[in-house]
Design a protein around this motif. Sequence first.
Motif, short mmCIF file in Angstrom:
data_model
loop_
_atom_site.label_atom_id
_atom_site.label_comp_id
_atom_site.label_asym_id
_atom_site.label_seq_id
_atom_site.Cartn_x
_atom_site.Cartn_y
_atom_site.Cartn_z
N SER A 64 1.15 8.28 3.44
CA SER A 64 1.67 7.18 4.26
C SER A 64 0.77 6.86 5.44
N LYS A 65 -0.07 7.80 5.82
CA LYS A 65 -0.87 7.62 7.04
C LYS A 65 -1.81 6.41 6.99
N PRO A 66 -2.64 6.25 5.93
CA PRO A 66 -3.56 5.10 5.95
C PRO A 66 -2.85 3.73 5.99
N PRO A 67 -1.81 3.50 5.19
CA PRO A 67 -1.15 2.18 5.29
C PRO A 67 -0.49 1.93 6.64
N VAL A 68 0.11 2.96 7.23
CA VAL A 68 0.77 2.79 8.52
C VAL A 68 -0.29 2.60 9.62
N ARG A 69 -1.40 3.32 9.52
CA ARG A 69 -2.50 3.14 10.48
C ARG A 69 -3.02 1.70 10.40
N ARG A 70 -3.17 1.19 9.18
CA ARG A 70 -3.62 -0.19 8.97
C ARG A 70 -2.61 -1.19 9.54
N LEU A 71 -1.31 -0.95 9.31
CA LEU A 71 -0.28 -1.82 9.85
C LEU A 71 -0.33 -1.84 11.37
N ALA A 72 -0.47 -0.68 11.98
CA ALA A 72 -0.55 -0.61 13.45
C ALA A 72 -1.75 -1.40 13.96
N ALA A 73 -2.88 -1.25 13.30
CA ALA A 73 -4.08 -1.98 13.72
C ALA A 73 -3.91 -3.49 13.53
N ASP A 74 -3.35 -3.89 12.39
CA ASP A 74 -3.12 -5.31 12.13
C ASP A 74 -2.18 -5.92 13.15
N LEU A 75 -1.10 -5.23 13.47
CA LEU A 75 -0.13 -5.74 14.44
C LEU A 75 -0.73 -5.76 15.84
N SER A 76 -1.51 -4.74 16.17
CA SER A 76 -2.16 -4.71 17.49
C SER A 76 -3.16 -5.86 17.66
N SER A 77 -3.83 -6.21 16.57
CA SER A 77 -4.82 -7.30 16.65
C SER A 77 -4.17 -8.65 16.92
N LEU A 78 -2.87 -8.76 16.64
CA LEU A 78 -2.17 -10.03 16.88
C LEU A 78 -1.76 -10.21 18.34
N LEU A 79 -1.80 -9.11 19.10
CA LEU A 79 -1.38 -9.20 20.51
C LEU A 79 -2.40 -9.82 21.40
N MET A 85 0.82 -1.21 0.00
CA MET A 85 0.00 0.00 0.00
C MET A 85 0.86 1.26 0.00
N LEU A 86 2.01 1.22 0.70
CA LEU A 86 2.89 2.38 0.73
C LEU A 86 3.55 2.61 -0.63
N GLY A 87 3.92 1.55 -1.30
CA GLY A 87 4.50 1.67 -2.63
C GLY A 87 5.96 2.10 -2.68
#
Length: 174
Positions: A159-174, A85-87
């Motif tokens: 960059s904000k939407p892909p990084v926000r999505r990454l943070a949410a995805d990683l947080s969901s794994l905790l 998504m960041l490209g």
Amino acid sequence: MSGQWTVPLLLEVEPSGGRFTPLQNRLQITPARLSDNLKRMAEHGLLRHLSPLERRHPALPEYVLTEKGLLLRDAAKAVQSAEGMLGYGRLSAKAWNLPLLLALHYEHTRFQDIRFALGQVTPRMLSGRLDELQLIGAVDKSIAELPRPAYIYLLHQDSKPPVRRLAADLSSLL
């Protein structure tokens, strides 16, 4: 554990297992490098080298992901998705790129704040990564006048939407 092959390897080893030669062919790396990476991943508990009795073919080396490996595989998928998504290519191939972007996402905007948020990063490494990310357009750099003049680093708008999505995805794994 680090290494530029960790994420691709995690993504290539199927949860049901993976054999050495097909992994080598898909990743296009030397047998020695693949062997070294597989050994390190096993030492860190990410995968298990199956015994000859457990393999589908006793003479062919085979590996399966552990529970920890499966969790990190999900994290690797989130990283791969964010990089797409960041490209900007495989940002995860260089140390500190993604943690730095996540620190900016969590509003650590001044150099020292970012440095303390990341922990073990050296000032020289952080400065270099910030410059590289600014150069490719992932990060914006400006000067804040108050309380004293200092550089402020922010995620570029794209960059904000892909990084926000990454943070949410990683947080969901905790």
